[in-house]
Design a protein around this motif. Structure first.
Motif, short mmCIF file in Angstrom:
data_model
loop_
_atom_site.label_atom_id
_atom_site.label_comp_id
_atom_site.label_asym_id
_atom_site.label_seq_id
_atom_site.Cartn_x
_atom_site.Cartn_y
_atom_site.Cartn_z
N ASP A 101 0.73 -1.28 0.09
CA ASP A 101 -0.15 -0.08 -0.03
C ASP A 101 1.02 1.09 0.08
N ARG A 102 0.85 2.21 -1.10
CA ARG A 102 1.40 3.48 -1.00
C ARG A 102 0.84 4.30 -0.16
N LEU A 103 1.27 4.53 0.95
CA LEU A 103 1.01 5.34 1.92
C LEU A 103 2.34 6.64 1.96
N PRO A 104 1.85 7.78 2.73
CA PRO A 104 2.75 8.91 2.37
C PRO A 104 4.21 8.67 3.13
N ARG A 105 4.20 7.84 4.14
CA ARG A 105 5.34 7.72 4.89
C ARG A 105 5.78 6.07 5.23
N SER A 106 5.08 5.30 4.50
CA SER A 106 5.31 3.62 4.66
C SER A 106 4.87 2.97 3.52
N ARG A 107 5.18 1.84 3.32
CA ARG A 107 5.03 0.86 2.47
C ARG A 107 4.43 -0.52 2.96
N PRO A 108 3.44 -0.34 3.79
CA PRO A 108 2.86 -1.61 4.45
C PRO A 108 2.51 -2.76 3.33
N LEU A 109 2.69 -3.96 3.67
CA LEU A 109 2.21 -4.96 2.64
C LEU A 109 0.75 -5.25 2.86
N THR A 110 0.32 -5.76 1.47
CA THR A 110 -1.07 -6.14 1.22
C THR A 110 -1.21 -7.43 1.88
N ASP A 111 -2.35 -8.01 1.66
CA ASP A 111 -2.32 -9.58 2.02
C ASP A 111 -1.56 -10.35 1.07
N GLU A 112 -1.47 -9.74 -0.16
CA GLU A 112 -0.87 -10.70 -1.09
C GLU A 112 0.55 -10.50 -1.06
N GLY A 113 0.92 -9.26 -0.48
CA GLY A 113 2.32 -9.09 -0.21
C GLY A 113 2.77 -9.78 1.03
N ARG A 114 2.25 -9.94 2.08
CA ARG A 114 2.29 -10.78 3.10
C ARG A 114 2.60 -12.18 2.75
N ALA A 115 1.71 -12.87 1.78
CA ALA A 115 1.45 -14.20 1.65
C ALA A 115 2.83 -14.31 0.74
#
Length: 287
Positions: free
Chosen positions: A50-64
């Motif tokens: 997810d392209r947030l202003p200060r971070s790039r947390p993983l999506t469900d697909e990213g965590r998988a």
């Protein structure tokens, strides 16, 4: 097919949880990490972060995907380490102390194989029944038939030495009560094989003594008497045969000993692996 480099960038991002952290570790610009992730998403057809202003947390697909690629970094490190070790040229001199029978009949015949693989490696083979003092630099690696008791040494059991009583075919036709024997001199009476010889011969005489096993073997080949030999020596001598005995022969463990600091040397490590292979390839010396 996805780009493996894109996937590697993703694994670093997944662990560091930020573009800046991944960029620092990978020693690239933030934008480079971003482009790599974009390319991977496009190839896979998945949204991984997810392209947030200060971070790039993983999506469900990213965590998988991160769970699937969790070992990729370790594999990459192992491959790099293998590459570095392969690029280290094994060269120099390594001194090896070993019992004479092992040195002559097991190690020396296989030196050509080691030389072919490592032409700049020089092995100095020191056949001796005496225990080489590794702490005094008498050898770099020692093969012994007595368990090393120096606490500072790294030691490993790699095989066994078996013994039998041998004589010529003509000698074997003599009545056992008329047998004569060949052995070490009295200075070697502490050796288990010499003690077994005394047990076998009882009152019968030792007619020839030598501190050198090859001399004993040669005398036996000319009918001087019966001799106790390692089976790797006696069984491979076409002029000698096993003689019947009424007790079990001794078995001696083969120990390899080296100091920890020396073991880290590529040349010493290579010779250690070679020695283990020598022992394992000799049927008479395998455990």
């Amino acid at each position: 097919m996805f780009d493996w480099q894109d996937l590697y960038f993703f694994t670093v991002l997944a662990r560091t949880q930020s573009l800046s952290g991944a960029a620092r570790e990978l020693q690239v610009e933030h934008a480079t990490v971003g482009r790599r992730i974009d390319a991977l998403e496009k190839t896979l057809g998945l949204r991984l972060v997810d392209r947030l202003p200060r971070s790039r947390p993983l999506t469900d697909e990213g965590r998988a995907l991160a769970r699937l690629t969790g070992t990729m970094e370790n594999i990459a490190k192992d491959v790099n380490q293998l590459s570095r070790m392969a690029s280290i040229e094994v060269e120099g001199t390594v001194r090896v102390s070993a019992p004479p029978s092992m040195a002559i009949y097991c190690i020396a015949p296989r030196i050509a194989v080691l030389r072919e693989a490592h032409p700049k490696l020089n092995v100095v083979l020191l056949p001796s029944l005496s225990v080489a003092a590794l702490d005094k630099g008498e050898a770099d690696i020692a093969l012994r038939t007595v368990r090393p008791d120096e606490s500072a040494l790294v030691r490993r059991k790699i095989g066994v030495v078996k013994f039998a009583l041998y004589g010529t075919a003509e000698f074997s036709t003599r009545p056992p009560q008329q047998w004569s024997f060949i052995g070490y001199d009295q200075n070697r009476d502490h050796l288990p094989q010499q003690q077994w010889l005394h047990q076998l011969r009882r009152h019968r005489p030792i007619v020839f003594s030598s501190s050198d096993l090859t001399s004993q073997q040669m005398a036996a080949r000319f009918g001087v008497g019966a001799v106790v030999l390692p089976t790797t020596v006696g069984d491979n001598d076409t002029l000698l045969q096993r003689l019947p005995v009424d007790s079990e022969p001794p078995i001696r463990d083969i120990w390899m000993a080296v100091y920890p600091d020396l073991r880290r040397s590529p040349s010493v490590k290579t010779v250690m692996e070679f020695l283990v292979e020598c022992i394992q390839q000799e049927p008479h010396l395998r455990n």
